[in-house]
Design an enzyme around this catalytic site. Structure first.
Site, mmCIF file in Angstrom:
data_model
loop_
_atom_site.group_PDB
_atom_site.id
_atom_site.type_symbol
_atom_site.label_atom_id
_atom_site.label_comp_id
_atom_site.label_asym_id
_atom_site.label_seq_id
_atom_site.Cartn_x
_atom_site.Cartn_y
_atom_site.Cartn_z
ATOM 1 N N GLU A 110 -1.373 -13.848 15.913
ATOM 2 C CA GLU A 110 -2.400 -14.057 16.950
ATOM 3 C C GLU A 110 -3.021 -15.446 16.801
ATOM 4 O OE1 GLU A 110 -4.352 -10.331 15.858
ATOM 5 O OE2 GLU A 110 -4.153 -9.684 17.933
ATOM 6 N N GLU A 130 0.746 -4.180 13.408
ATOM 7 C CA GLU A 130 -0.470 -3.362 13.310
ATOM 8 C C GLU A 130 -0.205 -1.870 13.491
ATOM 9 O OE1 GLU A 130 -0.239 -6.267 14.865
ATOM 10 O OE2 GLU A 130 -2.073 -7.442 14.660
HETATM 11 C C1 3H9 Z 1 -4.295 -7.253 11.626
HETATM 12 O O1 3H9 Z 1 -3.897 -8.365 11.451
HETATM 13 C C2 3H9 Z 1 -5.253 -6.872 12.713
HETATM 14 C C3 3H9 Z 1 -5.475 -7.942 13.720
HETATM 15 O O2 3H9 Z 1 -4.585 -7.790 14.807
HETATM 16 C C4 3H9 Z 1 -6.862 -7.803 14.321
HETATM 17 C C5 3H9 Z 1 -7.989 -8.401 13.659
HETATM 18 C C6 3H9 Z 1 -9.266 -8.324 14.505
HETATM 19 N N1 3H9 Z 1 -4.636 -7.906 3.807
HETATM 20 O O3 3H9 Z 1 3.312 -6.678 0.174
HETATM 21 P P1 3H9 Z 1 3.129 -7.482 -1.037
HETATM 22 C C7 3H9 Z 1 -1.754 -7.807 -0.435
HETATM 23 S S1 3H9 Z 1 -3.831 -5.968 10.624
HETATM 24 C C8 3H9 Z 1 -5.001 -7.692 2.531
HETATM 25 O O4 3H9 Z 1 3.314 -6.833 -2.356
HETATM 26 P P2 3H9 Z 1 5.393 -9.093 -0.284
HETATM 27 C C9 3H9 Z 1 -0.998 -6.589 -0.936
HETATM 28 O O5 3H9 Z 1 -1.827 -5.451 -0.949
HETATM 29 C C10 3H9 Z 1 -2.788 -6.734 9.426
HETATM 30 N N2 3H9 Z 1 -4.112 -7.671 1.510
HETATM 31 O O6 3H9 Z 1 3.992 -8.823 -0.986
HETATM 32 C C11 3H9 Z 1 -0.604 -7.043 -2.327
HETATM 33 O O7 3H9 Z 1 -1.733 -6.895 -3.174
HETATM 34 P P3 3H9 Z 1 -1.548 -6.508 -4.725
HETATM 35 C C12 3H9 Z 1 -1.445 -7.008 9.966
HETATM 36 C C13 3H9 Z 1 -2.827 -7.872 1.812
HETATM 37 O O8 3H9 Z 1 5.695 -10.502 -0.549
HETATM 38 C C14 3H9 Z 1 -0.366 -8.547 -2.142
HETATM 39 O O9 3H9 Z 1 -1.056 -8.916 -0.951
HETATM 40 N N3 3H9 Z 1 -0.589 -7.517 8.902
HETATM 41 C C15 3H9 Z 1 -2.391 -8.093 3.121
HETATM 42 O O10 3H9 Z 1 6.364 -8.034 -0.647
HETATM 43 C C16 3H9 Z 1 1.103 -8.903 -1.987
HETATM 44 O O11 3H9 Z 1 1.645 -8.102 -0.948
HETATM 45 C C17 3H9 Z 1 0.197 -6.728 8.202
HETATM 46 O O12 3H9 Z 1 0.255 -5.534 8.427
HETATM 47 C C18 3H9 Z 1 -3.354 -8.112 4.151
HETATM 48 N N4 3H9 Z 1 -3.021 -8.331 5.436
HETATM 49 O O13 3H9 Z 1 5.129 -8.902 1.283
HETATM 50 C C19 3H9 Z 1 0.997 -7.385 7.117
HETATM 51 N N5 3H9 Z 1 -1.047 -8.240 3.109
HETATM 52 O O14 3H9 Z 1 -0.716 -7.621 -5.297
HETATM 53 C C20 3H9 Z 1 0.860 -6.613 5.836
HETATM 54 C C21 3H9 Z 1 -0.669 -8.136 1.839
HETATM 55 O O15 3H9 Z 1 -2.946 -6.425 -5.213
HETATM 56 N N6 3H9 Z 1 1.542 -7.251 4.725
HETATM 57 N N7 3H9 Z 1 -1.725 -7.918 1.042
HETATM 58 O O16 3H9 Z 1 -0.820 -5.173 -4.719
HETATM 59 C C22 3H9 Z 1 2.871 -7.229 4.567
HETATM 60 O O17 3H9 Z 1 3.616 -6.744 5.389
HETATM 61 C C23 3H9 Z 1 3.424 -7.796 3.288
HETATM 62 O O18 3H9 Z 1 2.371 -7.827 2.353
HETATM 63 C C24 3H9 Z 1 4.014 -9.218 3.404
HETATM 64 C C25 3H9 Z 1 4.296 -9.768 1.980
HETATM 65 C C26 3H9 Z 1 5.318 -9.144 4.190
HETATM 66 C C27 3H9 Z 1 3.051 -10.136 4.088
#
Ligand code: 3H9
Length: 708
Positions: A110, A130
């Site tokens: 976004e 999301e």
């Molecule tokens: C959103 O964006 C809503 C908006 O539209 C509206 C707003 C108004 N936040 O997965 P990993 C942490 S909703 C906080 O092991 P990888 C994760 O918990 C969001 N923490 O690494 C982990 O912590 P820990 C939409 C986050 O390399 C560490 O980072 N976005 C977030 O295998 C490493 O993560 C998503 O749904 C976050 N957003 O994969 C994306 N993301 O080390 C969600 C990660 O303490 N994230 N962490 O366990 C992912 O899909 C994967 O983390 C990503 C990296 C592919 C990015």
């Protein structure tokens, strides 16, 4: 400027860098930092254009998911103010180039779409995931994405949540150019190229939105798909409504609708459950007594003993991860059958577009069939997947102890047997571990990793890491009968059969649980897995049964008649040639007859009772497992049930579901069943205590951590 955002300059190009490791989430401080940078850029006459880039391994992976829990629980929490920042960026008179590497997900995409141009590294991915958190994009993603990529692609990405690779993002119009080599340098020179061009605002574009008539089939199909493939989930349908609004309403009004739908989703039980799952999947990798620095044993070569359904599947999983694997069978005919199955499974994957023929050819070369243990001396890891019987497993492990090098990991794919007893047939029980794959092993994501009494920390840490490498979610469990998953599954299935014996139809039991969200009803699962499997195990353990305790009989009686399920064309259901289940009135008649003989009173059973009986049977056993320490945390049980047993993710897993219902209510219902059905329903002591104290299963983990 905040610590999380830096502003620098390369002559006439400003560079905004977000540095919020590990994934540059839009945590509090990030929007403020970007806003301050934009203001400064506006004032600086020497700046002609700007690049916004992520520091470290990625662009922005979205809003900070941790903030959502604070918002919904009434504590403060940030991140919802993102839309106004994006308007500010879009209104900048100096063009802003978004430079994407790693992932631009959710609020990250976004943010990128509010820029005037987007460039990406070829390895980058973009997406609106999301819905996988039970949400919809909440910072105008549903309004800007269809303006860039068209309604069809926009609705697909917002409703299904799958990522798109950079090359496709270019094709769809989401990014404007791919940059090979140094992304920052490439982005800065791109910014110089476009510095004098007008700064187009995404929100003002309408050229790709299409007419209502053109879009009608797009949204109809999207809704049909969502109802089928994301059964029971509210977010996908909300996402579709929001994208549809982009095609019908002006941008501002579309954004208002998006915000309302986003907020409804954010406060829903479904989103809370899915966010629990997101963090849970990462939590299970953390083992309190095994520090991150524990040495990992390199696994460069592997061997599998047994080329049956499970062994063959496991060999494929290892080969798919690039690990050469020996596949051993006792005789040529069994080996040939196993290899033929592997070829067939790979051919199906190619047909379905999951793998290319070239990928499959390479994987097949990694699987080396053998009839002897000769080459096992080189294997770093051996996984035994022979028939489920203690004597045979002990023989295999004694042989492995003789032929394998010291330090090799010796793993058993047992689904119920005592791993310490297996380990005792070797002189190195510290190297022995359980790796319980789920069928089909090449498809199911769950891997239960069973810790023996003396399994070394290195072996456990290696197994946990390997699970990730082979695309599985590894959950460490203790060594009790059936481990976590099957130990809980037993009372779940038992109740489903009791219900049929008490008067519910086979179809009523399965459809109540299917409607609850289970991937399949328990009786249909029995037919798929083979009713004879449980029947044989029950026969083996009959001597352990306590006299006077009610035993289910209908499933075993079907087995006595040769009705083992799908493989014999009949079980709880009948099956046609294409293995489609058909109701069988004969089963209904037989069960009535058997129940009358056994003196089981017949009655009407409501769908609500079916769900409570089966799901609370899971919960009660789960509570015992948790208290006895065979699962590390309640969330570990949840992750097992979501990934191995088809429990609906939007309910968060059995333990989370019980927490959501309220443990007092769950306890009272279990106590009701206890009064009505006797000892099997004795409430678990942990459940009783937590219910009395007004606590949750999640609190038990906090108690444990505090006590440690
Ligand atoms: C959103 O964006 C809503 C908006 O539209 C509206 C707003 C108004 N936040 O997965 P990993 C942490 S909703 C906080 O092991 P990888 C994760 O918990 C969001 N923490 O690494 C982990 O912590 P820990 C939409 C986050 O390399 C560490 O980072 N976005 C977030 O295998 C490493 O993560 C998503 O749904 C976050 N957003 O994969 C994306 N993301 O080390 C969600 C990660 O303490 N994230 N962490 O366990 C992912 O899909 C994967 O983390 C990503 C990296 C592919 C990015």
């Amino acid at each position: 400027m905040s610590d999380l955002v830096q502003l620098t300059k390369d002559n006439d190009i400003a560079i905004i860098t977000i540095n919020n490791p590990p994934v540059n989430a839009v945590s509090p401080g990030v929007p403020e930092g970007i806003a301050a940078a934009i203001e400064q850029i506006a004032k600086d006459d020497s700046v002609k254009a700007a690049v916004l880039i992520g520091g470290g391994k990625t662009f922005v992976a979205g809003a900070d998911i941790k903030e959502f829990g604070k918002i919904t629980s009434g504590k403060s929490g940030g991140g919802l103010e993102l839309p106004s920042l994006l308007l500010k960026i879009e209104d900048s008179r100096k063009p802003i180039v978004m430079a994407i590497h790693g992932t631009a997900f959710g609020g990250g995409l976004e943010l990128a779409m509010s820029g005037h141009y987007r460039v990406a590294a070829p390895s980058a991915q973009v997406g609106q995931p999301e819905v996988k958190l039970g949400l919809i994009p909440g910072a105008a993603g549903t309004q800007r994405l269809p303006r860039l990529a068209g309604a069809a692609k926009g609705v697909e990405m917002c409703a299904e949540g799958n990522p798109v690779k950079a090359a496709d993002a270019l094709k769809f119009g989401i990014v404007d150019r791919l940059v090979d080599g140094d992304l920052l340098a490439g982005s800065v020179s791109f910014a110089r190229e476009i510095a004098k061009a007008p700064a187009h605002k995404t929100r003002e574009r309408t050229d790709k939105l299409g007419t209502a008539e053109q879009n009608l089939p797009v949204f109809t199909t999207a809704r049909e798909n969502a109802r089928k493939k994301q059964r029971g989930m509210m977010a996908p349908l909300a996402a579709i409504d929001a994208v549809e609004a982009a095609t019908r309403l002006p941008f501002d009004e579309g954004c208002k609708l998006e915000r309302k739908l986003f907020t409804d989703c954010l406060f829903s039980d479904q989103s809370k459950a899915l966010i629990h799952v997101f963090f849970g999947e990462r939590e299970v990798a953390k083992i309190p007594d095994i520090p991150k620095e524990t040495p990992i044993i390199p696994v460069n070569t592997a061997a599998v003993v047994g080329a049956g359904t499970m062994g063959g599947g496991i060999a494929m999983v290892l080969a798919n991860a690039g690990i050469p694997v020996l596949l051993k069978e006792a005789d040529q005919a069994a080996l040939d059958r196993g290899l033929a199955n592997i070829h067939k499974n790979y051919a199906t994957s190619v047909k379905r577009g999951r793998f290319t023929q070239q990928f499959v050819d390479e994987r097949l070369k990694l699987i080396q069939p053998t009839l002897s243990y000769e080459a096992f001396a080189n294997a770093d890891l051996v996984i035994e997947a022979v028939f489920e019987g203690m004597t045979l497993k002990r023989e295999v492990f004694a042989e492995l102890d003789r032929v394998c090098k010291s330090g090799a990991i010796l793993a058993s794919n047992t689904s119920t047997l005592n791993i310490d007893e297996i380990a005792a047939s070797t002189a190195r029980p510290q190297s022995v571990i359980g790796t319980h794959f789920f069928s089909p092993a090449n498809v199911m994501r769950l891997l239960e990793i069973v810790r023996g009494k003396v399994t070394s920390k290195e072996v456990i840490a290696t197994a946990m890491q390997l699970s990730k490498k082979i695309g599985k979610i590894g959950v460490l469990v203790g060594n009790c009968r059936g481990f976590v998953g099957n130990r809980m599954f037993h009372p779940y299935v038992r109740e489903s059969v009791f219900l049929v014996e008490e008067g519910a139809s086979v179809e009523a039991v399965d459809s109540a649980l299917y409607d609850f969200g289970m991937a399949m009803g328990p009786l249909a699962v029995g037919d798929l897995a083979g009713l004879d499997v449980g029947w044989r195990i029950r026969k083996e353990y009959r001597h352990l049964e306590k006299p006077g305790i009610r035993q289910a009989f209908a499933g075993d009686n079907l087995c006595e008649m040769g009705r083992y399920g799908q493989k014999t064309g009949a079980g709880w259901y009948k099956y046609d040639e294409s293995r489609r289940a058909i109701s069988d009135p004969e089963v209904a008649n037989l069960v009535r007859k058997w129940s009358a003989e056994a003196g089981v009173p017949q009655r009407q059973v409501s769908p609500e009772e079916i769900v409570d009986r089966c799901v609370y049977a899971l919960v009660n056993e789960g509570a015992r497992i948790l208290e006895e320490g065979f699962a590390l945390r309640a969330v570990d049980i949840d992750i097992i049930y979501l990934n191995g047993y088809g429990f609906p993710a939007h309910r968060g897993g059995p333990m989370w579901y019980a927490d959501t219902v309220g443990l007092k209510k769950v306890y009272d219902r279990i106590e009701e069943f206890h009064q009505a059905h006797g000892e099997l329903w004795e409430p678990a002591p942990l459940l009783k205590r937590l219910a009395a104290e007004g606590k949750k299963f999640a609190d038990f983990n906090k108690e444990q951590t505090a006590a440690a």
